[in-house]
Design an enzyme around this catalytic site. Structure first.
Site, PDB file in Angstrom:
ATOM      1  N   LYS A   1      -5.727  -5.006  10.548  1.00  0.00           N
ATOM      2  CA  LYS A   1      -4.528  -5.160  11.378  1.00  0.00           C
ATOM      3  C   LYS A   1      -4.181  -3.844  12.077  1.00  0.00           C
ATOM      4  CE  LYS A   1      -3.634  -9.482  10.583  1.00  0.00           C
ATOM      5  NZ  LYS A   1      -3.760 -10.476  11.645  1.00  0.00           N
TER       6      LYS A   1
ATOM      7  N   TYR B   1      -7.926  -5.817   4.601  1.00  0.00           N
ATOM      8  CA  TYR B   1      -7.128  -6.704   5.459  1.00  0.00           C
ATOM      9  C   TYR B   1      -6.127  -5.890   6.278  1.00  0.00           C
ATOM     10  CZ  TYR B   1      -3.268  -9.792   6.746  1.00  0.00           C
ATOM     11  OH  TYR B   1      -2.269 -10.437   7.442  1.00  0.00           O
TER      12      TYR B   1
ATOM     13  N   SER C   1       1.140  -7.111  10.620  1.00  0.00           N
ATOM     14  CA  SER C   1       1.706  -7.351   9.295  1.00  0.00           C
ATOM     15  C   SER C   1       2.388  -6.089   8.802  1.00  0.00           C
ATOM     16  CB  SER C   1       0.570  -7.731   8.340  1.00  0.00           C
ATOM     17  OG  SER C   1       1.031  -7.727   7.014  1.00  0.00           O
TER      18      SER C   1
HETATM   19  P1  NAD Z   1      -3.394 -19.450   8.567  1.00  0.00           P
HETATM   20  O1  NAD Z   1      -4.655 -19.197   7.846  1.00  0.00           O
HETATM   21  O2  NAD Z   1      -2.537 -20.576   8.124  1.00  0.00           O
HETATM   22  O3  NAD Z   1      -3.673 -19.615  10.133  1.00  0.00           O
HETATM   23  C1  NAD Z   1      -4.738 -18.996  10.783  1.00  0.00           C
HETATM   24  C2  NAD Z   1      -5.391 -20.032  11.669  1.00  0.00           C
HETATM   25  O4  NAD Z   1      -6.459 -19.427  12.389  1.00  0.00           O
HETATM   26  C3  NAD Z   1      -6.018 -21.198  10.891  1.00  0.00           C
HETATM   27  O5  NAD Z   1      -5.648 -22.398  11.515  1.00  0.00           O
HETATM   28  C4  NAD Z   1      -7.516 -20.959  11.004  1.00  0.00           C
HETATM   29  O6  NAD Z   1      -8.249 -22.164  10.957  1.00  0.00           O
HETATM   30  C5  NAD Z   1      -7.599 -20.272  12.339  1.00  0.00           C
HETATM   31  N1  NAD Z   1      -8.751 -19.376  12.522  1.00  0.00           N
HETATM   32  C6  NAD Z   1      -9.193 -18.391  11.693  1.00  0.00           C
HETATM   33  N2  NAD Z   1     -10.223 -17.743  12.246  1.00  0.00           N
HETATM   34  C7  NAD Z   1     -10.450 -18.326  13.468  1.00  0.00           C
HETATM   35  C8  NAD Z   1     -11.356 -18.087  14.522  1.00  0.00           C
HETATM   36  N3  NAD Z   1     -12.287 -17.122  14.448  1.00  0.00           N
HETATM   37  N4  NAD Z   1     -11.282 -18.863  15.619  1.00  0.00           N
HETATM   38  C9  NAD Z   1     -10.360 -19.858  15.714  1.00  0.00           C
HETATM   39  N5  NAD Z   1      -9.472 -20.117  14.749  1.00  0.00           N
HETATM   40  C10 NAD Z   1      -9.507 -19.366  13.642  1.00  0.00           C
HETATM   41  O7  NAD Z   1      -2.557 -18.079   8.528  1.00  0.00           O
HETATM   42  P2  NAD Z   1      -1.050 -17.802   8.914  1.00  0.00           P
HETATM   43  O8  NAD Z   1      -0.288 -17.554   7.676  1.00  0.00           O
HETATM   44  O9  NAD Z   1      -0.565 -18.796   9.890  1.00  0.00           O
HETATM   45  O10 NAD Z   1      -1.208 -16.390   9.623  1.00  0.00           O
HETATM   46  C11 NAD Z   1      -1.427 -16.268  11.016  1.00  0.00           C
HETATM   47  C12 NAD Z   1      -1.665 -14.831  11.363  1.00  0.00           C
HETATM   48  O11 NAD Z   1      -0.576 -14.047  10.899  1.00  0.00           O
HETATM   49  C13 NAD Z   1      -2.921 -14.218  10.731  1.00  0.00           C
HETATM   50  O12 NAD Z   1      -3.518 -13.366  11.666  1.00  0.00           O
HETATM   51  C14 NAD Z   1      -2.364 -13.444   9.551  1.00  0.00           C
HETATM   52  O13 NAD Z   1      -3.191 -12.354   9.217  1.00  0.00           O
HETATM   53  C15 NAD Z   1      -1.029 -12.978  10.099  1.00  0.00           C
HETATM   54  N6  NAD Z   1      -0.058 -12.700   9.037  1.00  0.00           N
HETATM   55  C16 NAD Z   1       0.235 -13.667   8.125  1.00  0.00           C
HETATM   56  C17 NAD Z   1       1.138 -13.396   7.108  1.00  0.00           C
HETATM   57  C18 NAD Z   1       1.452 -14.439   6.062  1.00  0.00           C
HETATM   58  O14 NAD Z   1       1.971 -14.093   5.003  1.00  0.00           O
HETATM   59  N7  NAD Z   1       1.210 -15.719   6.296  1.00  0.00           N
HETATM   60  C19 NAD Z   1       1.759 -12.150   7.038  1.00  0.00           C
HETATM   61  C20 NAD Z   1       1.460 -11.191   8.008  1.00  0.00           C
HETATM   62  C21 NAD Z   1       0.546 -11.484   9.011  1.00  0.00           C
HETATM   63  C1  UD1 Z   2       0.923  -9.931  -0.009  1.00  0.00           C
HETATM   64  C2  UD1 Z   2      -0.167  -9.003   0.478  1.00  0.00           C
HETATM   65  C3  UD1 Z   2       0.217  -8.468   1.850  1.00  0.00           C
HETATM   66  C4  UD1 Z   2       0.502  -9.632   2.817  1.00  0.00           C
HETATM   67  C5  UD1 Z   2       1.636 -10.487   2.212  1.00  0.00           C
HETATM   68  C6  UD1 Z   2       2.026 -11.654   3.057  1.00  0.00           C
HETATM   69  C7  UD1 Z   2      -1.094  -8.053  -1.592  1.00  0.00           C
HETATM   70  C8  UD1 Z   2      -1.273  -6.825  -2.428  1.00  0.00           C
HETATM   71  N1  UD1 Z   2      -0.337  -7.922  -0.467  1.00  0.00           N
HETATM   72  O1  UD1 Z   2       2.066  -9.135  -0.109  1.00  0.00           O
HETATM   73  O2  UD1 Z   2      -0.820  -7.680   2.375  1.00  0.00           O
HETATM   74  O3  UD1 Z   2       0.929  -9.133   4.077  1.00  0.00           O
HETATM   75  O4  UD1 Z   2       1.175 -10.952   0.934  1.00  0.00           O
HETATM   76  O5  UD1 Z   2       0.997 -12.596   3.117  1.00  0.00           O
HETATM   77  O6  UD1 Z   2      -1.639  -9.106  -1.903  1.00  0.00           O
HETATM   78  N2  UD1 Z   2       4.319 -12.364  -7.248  1.00  0.00           N
HETATM   79  C9  UD1 Z   2       4.423 -12.789  -8.566  1.00  0.00           C
HETATM   80  N3  UD1 Z   2       3.663 -13.845  -8.968  1.00  0.00           N
HETATM   81  C10 UD1 Z   2       2.805 -14.509  -8.126  1.00  0.00           C
HETATM   82  C11 UD1 Z   2       2.714 -14.068  -6.771  1.00  0.00           C
HETATM   83  C12 UD1 Z   2       3.476 -12.977  -6.373  1.00  0.00           C
HETATM   84  O7  UD1 Z   2       5.175 -12.223  -9.353  1.00  0.00           O
HETATM   85  O8  UD1 Z   2       2.125 -15.446  -8.554  1.00  0.00           O
HETATM   86  C13 UD1 Z   2       5.161 -11.230  -6.800  1.00  0.00           C
HETATM   87  C14 UD1 Z   2       4.378 -10.033  -6.302  1.00  0.00           C
HETATM   88  O9  UD1 Z   2       4.075  -9.142  -7.358  1.00  0.00           O
HETATM   89  C15 UD1 Z   2       5.372  -9.437  -5.283  1.00  0.00           C
HETATM   90  C16 UD1 Z   2       6.109 -10.672  -4.743  1.00  0.00           C
HETATM   91  O10 UD1 Z   2       5.929 -11.693  -5.714  1.00  0.00           O
HETATM   92  O11 UD1 Z   2       6.299  -8.609  -5.935  1.00  0.00           O
HETATM   93  C17 UD1 Z   2       5.571 -11.157  -3.410  1.00  0.00           C
HETATM   94  O12 UD1 Z   2       4.174 -11.356  -3.527  1.00  0.00           O
HETATM   95  P1  UD1 Z   2       3.314 -11.982  -2.334  1.00  0.00           P
HETATM   96  O13 UD1 Z   2       3.930 -13.241  -1.881  1.00  0.00           O
HETATM   97  O14 UD1 Z   2       1.893 -12.016  -2.782  1.00  0.00           O
HETATM   98  O15 UD1 Z   2       3.507 -10.940  -1.140  1.00  0.00           O
HETATM   99  P2  UD1 Z   2       3.226  -9.363  -1.089  1.00  0.00           P
HETATM  100  O16 UD1 Z   2       2.845  -8.832  -2.412  1.00  0.00           O
HETATM  101  O17 UD1 Z   2       4.388  -8.737  -0.432  1.00  0.00           O
END
Ligand code: NAD
Ligand code: UD1
Length: 345
Positions: A151, A147, A123
C-alpha cells in the site's frame, strides 16, 4: 461513468451502491477472486439500478485499454487487491503482483487514455506501530508487513506520478489522486443485503464476532488483555462501511471538479478509539445475543492502540463519519443473521 475495480468486494459493493444512488453510471471490473457476482445482483436490488460488469483482471492492460476506449469513463476507484496481512507474509510476491503491479498497469492505461482522476484504497496500516495517536496524515509511515508495504509503495508511486505534472511540457490533464487511508471498516448496508463475506476463518474482529454470534464458531479469542489501554485490550478506530463508501463518492466529486489536484493521502476514520471488549459488549447489548469469549495470547504484529485524526477528510472533502458504534454492530449482525453463509445463501 466510473470504473470500479474490485467492485464486487466488501467495500466495493457499498461504494457502488452509493455511486448509483448519487446518479453515477458504474462499470465494475472484478475477477471474483474474493467475491461473488451475486453481490452485484444485490447492489442492483438495493438501488433498483443496473451496473455494467466485466469479469476480468485489473492487471490486464489490453482489457483496460478496451474498457477506456469503449466506455465514457471519467474516473477510476481502485479496490482490486489482496488484503490479508498473514497471507502477505507467506506469499509476498502475489501481494506485490496484485496490489502494486495492478496499480502500475492501471495508471499506465489511464494515462494513455487521458483519464487522470483516481481514488485508491490505501490503509491505516501504512503508519505501522504509531508513536502517538491520533494519527494525522503527516505522521511517519512504517508498515510492519508486506501487505502494508504494497500500500505504501503504491502511494509513493502515485505521489511521483502526480508530481510529474509539474515537469510536463505537453500540458496534459493534471492528475488528481485521493489516497484514502481506511481505518477498520465494519458494518453493512442497512438493508442486510450486502456485507462482508470472508472466506475461511475471519482474520478481523467483527466478522469473527458475528460468526460466533450466529453459531458458526464456538468462541472469540480476545488477543491480549495486557496492553497499555483502558481495559487492556486492543483499541482501534472502527468505521461503518457506508460512511467509508460515502467518503469515496465525496473524494471523487472533489477530484472531478478539480478541487483536489496532485495526490493527497486522507484518513477515513471516526477519530474514536474502541477496545475489543467495548466492541463485544456493544454487540451483545445492542443485539441481545451472546458472544462467548476467552482471553488469549497477543497476536503477533498487533499494536496496542491506533485511531485517526479525521480532520483532513472534513476540511478537504466535507466528510465525517455519521454512523455510531451501535449502528455498526446492529448492521453487521443483520447482515450475518440474514445471510449465515454469506452470498452462498
Ligand atoms: P475484498 O476482497 O472484499 O474486495 C476486493 C475485490 O477485488 C474482490 O471482489 C476481488 O475479487 C477483487 N480483485 C482482487 N484482485 C483482483 C484483480 N487482480 N482484478 C480484478 N479484481 C480483483 O476487499 P475489501 O475489504 O473490499 O477491500 C477493498 C480494498 O480496500 C483492498 O484494496 C484492500 O486492501 C483495501 N483495504 C481494506 C480494508 C479492510 O479492512 N477491508 C482496510 C484497508 C484497506
Ligand atoms: C488488521 C491488519 C491491518 C488491516 C486491518 C483492517 C494485522 C496485524 N493488521 O488490523 O493491516 O488494515 O486488519 O483489515 O492483521 N482481535 C481479537 N480477536 C480476533 C480478531 C481480532 O481480539 O479474533 C483484536 C485484535 O487483536 C485487534 C482488534 O481486535 O486489537 C482488531 O483486529 P482486526 O480486526 O484484525 O484489525 P487490526 O488488527 O486493526
Amino acid at each position: 461513468m466510473i470504473l470500479v475495480t474490485g467492485g464486487a468486494g466488501y467495500i466495493g459493493t457499498h461504494t457502488c451502491t452509493e455511486l448509483l444512488n448519487s446518479g453515477y453510471d458504474v462499470l465494475v471490473l472484478d475477477n471474483y477472486s474474493n467475491s461473488s457476482p451475486l453481490a452485484l445482483d444485490r447492489v442492483e436490488r438495493i438501488t433498483q439500478k443496473t451496473l455494467i460488469r466485466i469479469e476480468g483482471d485489473a492487471r490486464d492492460p489490453d482489457l483496460l485499454d478496451q474498457l477506456f476506449a469503449n466506455y465514457p469513463i471519467k474516473a477510476v476507484i481502485h479496490f482490486a487487491g489482496f488484503k490479508a496481512v498473514g497471507e502477505s507474509c507467506q506469499i509476498p510476491l502475489a501481494y506485490y503482483h496484485n496490489n502494486f503491479y495492478s496499480t502500475l498497469v492501471l495508471s499506465q492505461c489511464m494515462q494513455k487514455a487521458g483519464i487522470t482522476k483516481l481514488v485508491f484504497s490505501s490503509s491505516a496500516t501504512v503508519y505501522g506501530d504509531p508513536e502517538v495517536v491520533p494519527l494525522t496524515e503527516a505522521m511517519p509511515t512504517n508498515p510492519a508487513n508486506p501487505y502494508g508495504r504494497t500500500k505504501l509503495m503504491v502511494e509513493q508511486m502515485l505521489q511521483d506520478l502526480a508530481a510529474s505534472d509539474a515537469l510536463a511540457t505537453d500540458n496534459p490533464q493534471p492528475w488528481g489522486i485521493a489516497l484514502l487511508r481506511y481505518f477498520n471498516p465494519v458494518g453493512a448496508h442497512q438493508s442486510g443485503l450486502i456485507g462482508e463475506d470472508p472466506s475461511g476463518i475471519p482474520n478481523n474482529l467483527m466478522p469473527f464476532i458475528t460468526q460466533v454470534a450466529v453459531g458458526k464458531r464456538d468462541q472469540l479469542d480476545v488477543f491480549g488483555d495486557d496492553y497499555d489501554t483502558p481495559d487492556g485490550t486492543g483499541v482501534r478506530d472502527y468505521i461503518h462501511v457506508v460512511d467509508l463508501a460515502r467518503g469515496h463518492v465525496m473524494a471523487l466529486e472533489r477530484l472531478l471538479d478539480d478541487q483536489i489536484t496532485g495526490a493527497e493521502a486522507i484518513n477515513l476514520g471516526t477519530g474514536l478509539g474502541v477496545s475489543v471488549l467495548d466492541m463485544v459488549n456493544s454487540f451483545t447489548n445492542n443485539n441481545s445475543v451472546a458472544v462467548p469469549y476467552q482471553i488469549a495470547d497477543r497476536r503477533a504484529g498487533d499494536v496496542a492502540s491506533y485511531y485517526a485524526d479525521p480532520s483532513k477528510a472534513f476540511d478537504m472533502l466535507g466528510w465525517s463519519a455519521e454512523h455510531t458504534l451501535s449502528d455498526m454492530v446492529t448492521d453487521s449482525w443483520r447482515w450475518q443473521k440474514n445471510n449465515p453463509e454469506g452470498y452462498a445463501d
